[in-house]
Design a protein around this motif. Sequence first.
Motif: not given
Lengths: 117, 112
Positions: B32, B34, B36, B38, B42-44, B46, B49, B89, B93, B100, B102
């Motif tokens: 997989y 993904q 993101y 950001q 702040r947090g990333p 989603f 995927l 980002l 996987f 994961f 990054f």
Amino acid sequence: KAGVTQTPRYLIKTRGQQVTLSCSPISGHRSVSWYQQTPGQGLQFLFEYFSETQRNKGNFPGRFSGRQFSNSRSEMNVSTLELGDSALYLCASSWPEATSEATYEQYFGPGTRLTVT
Amino acid sequence: SQKIEQNSEALNIQEGKTATLTCNYTNYSPAYLQWYRQDPGRGPVFLLLIRENEKEKRKERLKVTFDTTLKQSLFHITASQPADSATYLCALFDNYGQNFVFGPGTRLSVLP
């Protein structure tokens, strides 16, 4: 549905102290992962908890530990803090209860900004 | 050694153009991948995927491609807007570590 919450949002500690960070995942999510984010190393995986068990662990020293409670809330602990532990600590939740197989969409909290002086 | 890289630290484009971000990896065989977004402080968040057996995935103005031969994913934002300005980002996987990994991120600035 409420998102992922993390407390506290900001923290200042002194070298040698220990710290506990808290994460409440999205209601119904069973998996919680923790990440450390720094300008130099980016986002790095710390560990993942699922149903109160640590499923995976990243390449961090044993000073970093965590746990998950029966309500899926998770805590992360760092003992004997070092200056290099200053970072944004993020938790992410995934895997809704209704889903039998792992889902890989991670929902991140806002993070806890830890400064070690 | 294993690496995941994103083509540039920063990318500036004009509003309305298509932004293309690149993610390359070495010595991984991800099932997989993904993307993101950001924003500062702040947090990333989603976005998309894509699985190893999928060539392309779309969501509104976003498109992701995944080429396991080239070991590369491309992320496109069409008709870009200043509100698309953020750090993007990619994450793959890692089947061995079951977690994961990054990339370092690309900071996109869409200029009005």
